[in-house]
Design an enzyme around this catalytic site. Structure first.
Site, PDB file in Angstrom:
ATOM      1  N   ASP A 184       0.479  -1.261  -0.063  1.00  0.00           N
ATOM      2  CA  ASP A 184      -0.101  -0.066   0.335  1.00  0.00           C
ATOM      3  C   ASP A 184       0.911   1.243   0.057  1.00  0.00           C
ATOM      4  OD1 ASP A 184      -2.025   1.483   0.373  1.00  0.00           O
ATOM      5  OD2 ASP A 184      -2.342   0.925   2.530  1.00  0.00           O
ATOM      6  N   HIS A 233      -6.990  -1.728  -7.689  1.00  0.00           N
ATOM      7  CA  HIS A 233      -6.966  -2.046  -6.865  1.00  0.00           C
ATOM      8  C   HIS A 233      -8.399  -2.108  -6.162  1.00  0.00           C
ATOM      9  CE1 HIS A 233      -8.988  -1.482  -2.985  1.00  0.00           C
ATOM     10  NE2 HIS A 233      -8.030  -3.196  -2.594  1.00  0.00           N
ATOM     11  N   HIS A 244      -5.427  -5.569   1.131  1.00  0.00           N
ATOM     12  CA  HIS A 244      -5.688  -4.405   0.448  1.00  0.00           C
ATOM     13  C   HIS A 244      -4.499  -3.805  -0.435  1.00  0.00           C
ATOM     14  CE1 HIS A 244      -6.912   0.377  -0.349  1.00  0.00           C
ATOM     15  NE2 HIS A 244      -5.768   0.650  -0.023  1.00  0.00           N
ATOM     16  N   HIS A 293      -3.809   2.831  -6.987  1.00  0.00           N
ATOM     17  CA  HIS A 293      -5.630   2.854  -5.912  1.00  0.00           C
ATOM     18  C   HIS A 293      -6.632   2.080  -6.857  1.00  0.00           C
ATOM     19  CE1 HIS A 293      -3.732   3.330  -2.803  1.00  0.00           C
ATOM     20  NE2 HIS A 293      -4.405   2.632  -2.036  1.00  0.00           N
TER      21      HIS A 293
END
Length: 377
Positions: free
Chosen positions: A176, A262, A276, A259
C-alpha cells in the site's frame, strides 16, 4: 478566489503516537478527547488486546462501551454503530484493529458528531491517519470514498502489537505504501488535486518520497523481524512509513492509477481474500506499465517485491485463470469517471488499463522465469 489561483493543501491527524507498549496509555491520550467512549473492535482484537485496552481506560477513568465490528466497512455497519454511539451518549469513538475497523470508526465518529481515534493493531494500510473512509458493499465490493471533514483526533500505534501480528500484514502495508510516491509523483506531474483539496505541497511530496526510500532501504530487514515477532529499529521505521508517511503522502500528495486498479480488482470475487496492499501492489506495477517506465525501474521494483513477498502477477492476486472479459471488468471499474486514475498526466481508458495489466503480468512472469534460469545456471 481567482479561478487561476492555485491553493495547495496539507492535512494531518491532530496527534500521532507510536512506540512499543503505547497501547497501555490509550486511556490517557483518549481522555484529552472525551470522558465517555465507544470502542469498536472485532472478536479477534478483543481477544488479544481487549484486557489492555479496558485496563487503560479504567486507569484513566474514561467510561467505555464495547462494540464488536461486523467485518465490513459498509454504510449499513456505519449506520448501526452510529445509532449505538448516539444511544450511549459517547463523546469519542475509538477504533481498534485493521483498516476496515478504523475506517468504520472514523465514519461513525463523524456521523455521531463526536471525536474519533484510530488504534491500528496491524501496519497493513495507511487508513489510520486519513480523513477518509473506504466504503464497501456488504459483500466486500468497493463502493465509494467517504471524505470526512477532518483527520482523526488521535492515531496511536503500538509497534509491539504490529510486530506480533502475522508478518503478511506488515508486508501488505508495504504494498500500500510503495504506491504513495508513485501516485503522488503522477498527480504532481498532472497538476491535479489530492484528496486534501488541492495540488500536492512540497511537504507532501517529500513525505511520499521518504516513504518510498524508507521501504526500499528497510523493508527486507523489517520483514525478517516481523517473521520473528520482534521490534527492531527497522520495524519502527517501516511501521511509520506504512502508517504515517504513506497516510500523509497519499492524502495530501494524491492517488492515481494504482489505487484505482485495486478498486477495479475488488469487482472480481476471486480477489477478495487478498489484502488491500497486495492488490494495490499489482496496481502499482500496472501504473508503471501505463507510464512506460524504464526496464531498470520496473526490474528494481519487481526485485524488491520478490524479496519481501509482494504480488506482482495476476496469479498472485487470485486471477491466474481470469478471462479477458473479467480483466476488462476490472479495467472498466478502474476507469469510471470518479476514479483517481484520472489524476494521471495523460488520459486513461479501460483498454489502456487492460493492456497494461496483461503486459505487467507477462513482464513479472518473465522476470521470475529468467531469475530461476539464472540460478539454475
Amino acid at each position: 478566489m481567482p479561478e487561476s489561483q492555485v491553493v495547495r493543501v496539507l492535512i494531518a491527524p491532530k496527534k500521532y503516537v507510536q512506540g512499543r507498549g503505547v497501547i497501555s496509555s490509550l486511556g490517557d491520550y483518549t481522555k484529552e478527547l472525551g470522558s465517555k467512549g465507544l470502542v469498536i473492535a472485532d472478536d479477534n482484537v478483543w481477544g488479544f488486546a481487549g484486557h489492555v485496552v479496558e485496563a487503560s481506560f479504567k486507569e484513566a477513568e474514561v467510561e467505555i462501551s464495547k462494540e464488536t465490528f461486523g467485518g465490513e466497512c459498509s454504510h449499513r455497519e456505519i449506520d448501526r454503530l452510529t445509532d449505538v454511539a448516539r444511544e450511549k451518549g459517547v463523546d469519542v469513538v475509538v477504533g481498534v484493529g485493521g483498516g476496515k475497523t478504523l475506517d468504520t470508526a472514523k465514519a461513525t465518529g463523524y456521523q455521531a458528531g463526536v471525536s474519533w481515534a484510530a488504534v491500528p493493531t496491524v501496519a497493513s494500510t495507511d487508513a489510520p491517519t486519513s480523513a477518509l473512509s473506504v466504503i464497501y458493499t456488504d459483500d466486500g465490493v468497493f463502493e465509494e470514498y467517504m471524505i470526512l471533514p477532518r483527520n482523526p483526533d488521535l492515531v496511536l500505534v503500538d509497534t509491539e502489537i504490529a510486530a506480533n501480528a502475522p508478518f503478511r500484514f506488515l508486508v501488505s502495508g508495504m504494498g500500500d505504501a510503495l504506491a504513495t510516491w508513485i501516485e503522488a509523483r503522477a498527480t504532481a506531474e498532472a497538476r491535479k488535486s489530492a484528496l486534501a483539496g488541492g495540488p500536492p505541497t512540497m511537504a507532501a511530496l517529500a513525505l511520499a518520497r521518504l516513504c518510498w526510500d524508507t521501504l526500499i532501504s528497510y523493508g527486507f530487514s523489517a520483514k525478517q523481524a516481523a517473521q520473528q515477532h520482534v521490534v527492531t529499529p527497522a520495524i519502527e521505521k517501516v511501521v511509520e512509513a506504512n502508517t504515517l508517511l504513506s497516510g500523509l503522502g497519499f492524502e495530501s500528495g494524491g492517488l492515481a492509477a494504482a489505487h484505482a486498479i485495486h478498486n477495479g480488482l475488488t469487482a472480481l470475487e476471486h480477489t477478495h481474500h487478498y489484502m488491500h496492499g497486495e492488490k494495490v501492489n499489482f496496481g502499482t506495477l500496472t501504473q508503471f506499465a501505463l507510464e512506460d517506465r524504464t526496464t531498470k525501474e520496473i526490474n528494481d521494483f519487481i526485485a524488491f517485491c520478490k524479496s519481501v513477498g509482494l504480488p506482482v502477477t495476476l496469479a498472485e492476486v487470485g486471477l491466474k485463470e481470469a478471462t479477458p472479459d473479467e480483466l476488462m471488468t476490472v479495467a472498466k471499474a478502474a476507469t469510471v469517471p470518479t476514479e483517481t486514475i484520472h489524476n494521471m498526466p495523460f488520459p486513461v481508458n479501460a483498454q489502456m488499463v487492460f493492456d497494461a495489466m496483461v503486459a505487467a503480468d507477462a513482464y513479472a512472469t518473465a522476470f521470475e522465469e529468467s531469475r530461476k534460469e539464472a540460478v539454475a545456471h
